[in-house]
Design a protein around this motif. Structure first.
Motif: not given
Length: 204
Positions: A165-186
């Motif tokens: 995933r592009e366009g994430l200017p600041e460091p942030l953690p992901a969580s895995w959902v359905k075997d894919s890493p996701t962010t709070y923007l998804d």
């Protein structure tokens, strides 16, 4: 004055939440039931992550000299122990699903890179990747992490990095959902609502 902090973590069986609050200049880790019941102070620190068995939390602790290391606390008896003890910054830990390893970010060597080490302490191993917020996949075979304004995933050994995933200017953690890493923007996570960037998901 107490300020809520966006480090909220859910136990793997979904019954308990770990979170951080700020009191003056100190950060405290607390746990509570998922409906807010039975809030309990656990340790001074931030960035709590549950062990797979739910009995321990690994977290980031800053001592009186300003040194930042990894600690863990046993929720059964309240005992705490240090995992790393070094002049560099060691933070943003995550527990492997089998409970044997901890991945974390460290500025050892001068730049922020990703490392692993045994959960009971011992020799650290470099994954030879720059980044922040390593997060194990549910099967333990992959790690998600942030680097260079993007979310990445790689093998847990550090091999085969892929930008996801592009366009994430600041460091942030992901969580895995359905075997894919996701962010709070998804959208499949936030349902179009504003949520904390440092979110977590229930086991289901």
């Amino acid at each position: 004055r107490e300020l809520p902090q966006p480090f909220v973590r859910i136990e793997r069986d979904g019954d308990l939440v770990a979170y951080t609050i700020q009191k003056d200049s100190k950060f405290e880790i607390w746990t509570a039931g998922i409906h807010g019941e039975n809030p309990t102070f656990r340790a001074l620190g931030r960035q709590p992550r549950f062990s797979p068995n739910g009995f321990e939390l690994v977290y980031t602790h800053t001592d009186v000299l300003g040194e930042i290391d990894l600690w863990k606390v046993d929720l059964r008896d309240g005992s705490s122990s240090m995992i790393t003890d070094a002049a560099e910054i060691d933070f943003e830990p995550d527990w492997s699903p089998d409970g044997r390893m901890i991945a974390f970010a460290s500025d050892k060597g001068g730049t922020m890179t990703l490392w692993t080490m045994p959960a009971n302490g011992g020799k650290r191993s470099s994954l030879n990747r720059n980044g922040f917020f390593p997060r194990y996949s549910p099967d333990g075979r992959s790690l998600a992490f942030w680097n260079s304004q993007a979310l990445w995933k790689m093998d847990s050994s550090g091999a085969n990095p892929q930008r996801v995933r592009e366009g994430l200017p600041e460091p942030l953690p992901a969580s895995w959902v359905k075997d894919s890493p996701t962010t709070y923007l998804d959208a499949d996570v936030n349902k179009g609502k504003q949520i904390w960037p440092e979110f977590d998901v229930l086991p289901d």
